[in-house]
Motif scaffolding. Structure first.
Motif, PDB file in Angstrom:
ATOM      1  N   LYS A   1       1.944   8.901  83.115  1.00  0.00           N
ATOM      2  CA  LYS A   1       2.157   9.029  81.620  1.00  0.00           C
ATOM      3  C   LYS A   1       0.939   8.176  81.159  1.00  0.00           C
ATOM      4  CE  LYS A   1       7.348   9.060  82.031  1.00  0.00           C
ATOM      5  NZ  LYS A   1       8.294   8.381  81.409  1.00  0.00           N
ATOM      6  N   VAL A   2       0.065   8.946  80.278  1.00  0.00           N
ATOM      7  CA  VAL A   2      -1.067   8.700  79.737  1.00  0.00           C
ATOM      8  C   VAL A   2      -0.800   8.768  78.207  1.00  0.00           C
ATOM      9  CG1 VAL A   2      -2.523   8.503  81.649  1.00  0.00           C
ATOM     10  CG2 VAL A   2      -2.346  10.730  80.235  1.00  0.00           C
ATOM     11  N   ILE A   3      -1.807   8.138  77.448  1.00  0.00           N
ATOM     12  CA  ILE A   3      -1.822   8.180  76.272  1.00  0.00           C
ATOM     13  C   ILE A   3      -3.373   8.332  75.533  1.00  0.00           C
ATOM     14  CG2 ILE A   3      -1.368   7.008  73.998  1.00  0.00           C
ATOM     15  CD1 ILE A   3       0.820   5.323  75.264  1.00  0.00           C
ATOM     16  N   LEU A   4      -3.553   9.229  74.765  1.00  0.00           N
ATOM     17  CA  LEU A   4      -4.918   9.723  74.278  1.00  0.00           C
ATOM     18  C   LEU A   4      -5.073   8.819  72.922  1.00  0.00           C
ATOM     19  CD1 LEU A   4      -7.481  11.248  74.545  1.00  0.00           C
ATOM     20  CD2 LEU A   4      -6.431  12.920  73.091  1.00  0.00           C
ATOM     21  N   GLU A   5      -6.014   7.993  72.986  1.00  0.00           N
ATOM     22  CA  GLU A   5      -6.317   7.066  71.673  1.00  0.00           C
ATOM     23  C   GLU A   5      -7.523   7.764  71.150  1.00  0.00           C
ATOM     24  OE1 GLU A   5      -4.669   2.791  72.635  1.00  0.00           O
ATOM     25  OE2 GLU A   5      -6.754   2.907  72.326  1.00  0.00           O
ATOM     26  N   ILE A   6      -7.708   7.853  69.721  1.00  0.00           N
ATOM     27  CA  ILE A   6      -8.817   8.539  69.103  1.00  0.00           C
ATOM     28  C   ILE A   6      -9.346   7.515  68.115  1.00  0.00           C
ATOM     29  CG2 ILE A   6      -8.043  10.927  69.144  1.00  0.00           C
ATOM     30  CD1 ILE A   6      -7.327  10.724  66.389  1.00  0.00           C
ATOM     31  N   ASN A   7     -10.801   7.384  68.122  1.00  0.00           N
ATOM     32  CA  ASN A   7     -11.768   6.502  67.199  1.00  0.00           C
ATOM     33  C   ASN A   7     -11.874   7.048  65.868  1.00  0.00           C
ATOM     34  OD1 ASN A   7     -13.327   4.601  66.423  1.00  0.00           O
ATOM     35  ND2 ASN A   7     -15.040   4.827  67.972  1.00  0.00           N
ATOM     36  N   PRO A   8     -11.325   6.325  64.844  1.00  0.00           N
ATOM     37  CA  PRO A   8     -11.190   6.711  63.620  1.00  0.00           C
ATOM     38  C   PRO A   8     -12.611   6.640  62.932  1.00  0.00           C
ATOM     39  CG  PRO A   8     -10.108   4.574  63.730  1.00  0.00           C
ATOM     40  CD  PRO A   8     -10.417   4.921  65.246  1.00  0.00           C
ATOM     41  N   SER A   9     -13.646   5.733  63.589  1.00  0.00           N
ATOM     42  CA  SER A   9     -14.745   5.687  62.919  1.00  0.00           C
ATOM     43  C   SER A   9     -15.846   6.369  63.474  1.00  0.00           C
ATOM     44  CB  SER A   9     -15.169   4.030  63.030  1.00  0.00           C
ATOM     45  OG  SER A   9     -15.387   3.547  64.395  1.00  0.00           O
ATOM     46  N   GLU A  10     -15.597   7.118  64.664  1.00  0.00           N
ATOM     47  CA  GLU A  10     -16.483   8.074  65.352  1.00  0.00           C
ATOM     48  C   GLU A  10     -16.637   9.098  64.508  1.00  0.00           C
ATOM     49  OE1 GLU A  10     -18.702  10.165  67.958  1.00  0.00           O
ATOM     50  OE2 GLU A  10     -16.652  10.914  67.412  1.00  0.00           O
ATOM     51  N   SER A  11     -18.168   9.786  64.629  1.00  0.00           N
ATOM     52  CA  SER A  11     -18.276  11.090  63.667  1.00  0.00           C
ATOM     53  C   SER A  11     -17.625  12.279  64.025  1.00  0.00           C
ATOM     54  CB  SER A  11     -19.780  11.381  63.946  1.00  0.00           C
ATOM     55  OG  SER A  11     -20.190  11.296  65.056  1.00  0.00           O
ATOM     56  N   PHE A  12     -17.320  12.376  65.579  1.00  0.00           N
ATOM     57  CA  PHE A  12     -16.591  13.496  65.962  1.00  0.00           C
ATOM     58  C   PHE A  12     -15.201  13.570  65.466  1.00  0.00           C
ATOM     59  CE2 PHE A  12     -14.151  15.706  69.057  1.00  0.00           C
ATOM     60  CZ  PHE A  12     -14.749  16.903  69.298  1.00  0.00           C
ATOM     61  N   ILE A  13     -14.444  12.734  65.383  1.00  0.00           N
ATOM     62  CA  ILE A  13     -13.143  12.487  64.889  1.00  0.00           C
ATOM     63  C   ILE A  13     -13.163  12.796  63.305  1.00  0.00           C
ATOM     64  CG2 ILE A  13     -11.065  10.953  64.772  1.00  0.00           C
ATOM     65  CD1 ILE A  13     -11.562  11.991  67.513  1.00  0.00           C
ATOM     66  N   ARG A  14     -13.864  12.057  62.710  1.00  0.00           N
ATOM     67  CA  ARG A  14     -14.070  12.475  61.493  1.00  0.00           C
ATOM     68  C   ARG A  14     -14.411  13.802  61.050  1.00  0.00           C
ATOM     69  NH1 ARG A  14     -17.432   8.057  61.267  1.00  0.00           N
ATOM     70  NH2 ARG A  14     -19.253   9.054  60.714  1.00  0.00           N
TER      71      ARG A  14
END
Length: 337
Positions: free
Chosen positions: A259-272
């Protein structure tokens, strides 16, 4: 006279009170022999603790016999504290040398509550991992555990000298944060709530949850271990040793599921960029390819990617889309060449 995990020690015991004839059963249960055994084990620990003050000599010894010591730590619950003081690790601040857990605790920052660690194949790879980025930025030391047996030692090594051990790739990671960082994190959680739901719908077969991260600086995403799940490194080891599958009482093959969880980086350009595309009128199909590629890349970094062929197909699709858009742009704006 000594436990099997200390069988690299050789010596002679001189005792006057031993009976001349002993059967195997009596030999194992004789009170005098038990007392001698306890004295020998105590003397060995005292000798090793004194020996550990000689860094070069002890490290040479430790690298050769560390698995014996760690096996003893797992099997001998009465002496775990003594064994744990003998362990040595590379860390993010040790400059290639190895330090003890006592050294780590001594070097901890004043307000630091946890002993941060990471398990993996080698410490140089862990040094460049997404999981340690924020700890590096905050100047927090991370222990790198590279031995396979470390994963099983950690089932018993939950604290040391009053400090709790914490895996940097765990969902429960706690980092020191000031008021501004706490407020910014809450704002990011709110603003990216729809994006997290969108990503979760696409990769729901691979991850249990998608959340905003506070551990990354430059990476777009990472996979963290859910509570009670196997770490990526332990799953890798079990796969190599064919321990990830077994048969239950009915003869049905079972496998460990992570069971894994995906964390995203709010300050990274790809996520923005994904956030802007979600709020805009972008092609949903291309967004899905982007999300799947990001998730598989994070799974690959965590050592949990099972379908490498599908990942390569996603990369080819992404490359094709980029080249197609580039060609389209060049056809409409030939002067840019």
């Amino acid at each position: 006279l000594i436990p099997h995990y200390l069988n690299f020690i050789n010596g002679i015991v001189n005792a006057d009170n031993l009976p001349m004839i002993l059967s195997r059963v009596l030999f194992q249960s004789n009170t005098i022999l038990k007392a001698i055994r306890e004295i020998i084990v105590k003397s060995i620990f005292e000798m090793l603790e004194e020996f550990s003050k000689d860094y070069e000599g002890y490290i040479h010894f430790y690298l050769y016999f560390k698995e014996k010591l760690k096996t003893g730590f797992i099997n001998d619950s009465c002496n775990r504290w003594k064994f744990s003081k003998l362990f040595r690790y590379h860390t993010s601040k040790s400059d290639g040398t190895m330090i003890s857990l006592s050294d780590y605790v001594y070097r901890m920052k004043e307000q630091q509550q946890y002993i941060y660690y990471m398990t993996g194949h080698n410490w140089s790879d862990m040094e460049n991992s997404a999981y340690v980025e924020m700890l590096m930025k905050k100047d927090l030391e991370v222990i790198y555990m590279t031995d396979e047996i470390d994963e099983w030692c950690l089932e018993h090594l939950q604290d040391f000298d009053g400090k709790t051990l914490m895996a940097v790739n765990s969902v429960d990671l706690v980092l020191p944060q000031d008021d501004d960082e706490v407020q910014t994190f809450k704002q990011n959680e709110t603003s990216l709530k729809n994006l997290c739901s969108f990503i979760k719908d696409i990769v729901e077969e691979k991850v249990e949850e998608v959340v905003v991260s506070k551990r990354m600086v430059t990476r777009a995403a990472c996979i963290v271990t859910a509570r009670g799940a196997l770490s990526g490194n332990k799953k890798r080891i079990m796969n190599l040793k064919s321990l990830s599958e077994w048969h239950n009482s009915d003869g049905i093959r079972q496998t460990y599921t992570n069971k894994v969880i995906l964390e995203i980086n709010p300050s990274e350009s790809f996520i923005r960029k994904l956030q802007d595309q979600l709020n805009g009128d972008s092609c949903e199909l291309l967004m899905k390819v982007d999300v799947q590629t990001m998730c598989d890349s994070a799974m690959f970094d965590a050592g949990l990617l099972s379908d490498v062929h599908l990942f390569s197909e996603l990369l080819l699709k992404k490359m094709y889309a980029v080249v197609s858009n580039f060609n389209k742009e060049m056809n409409t704006k030939p002067d840019t060449l």
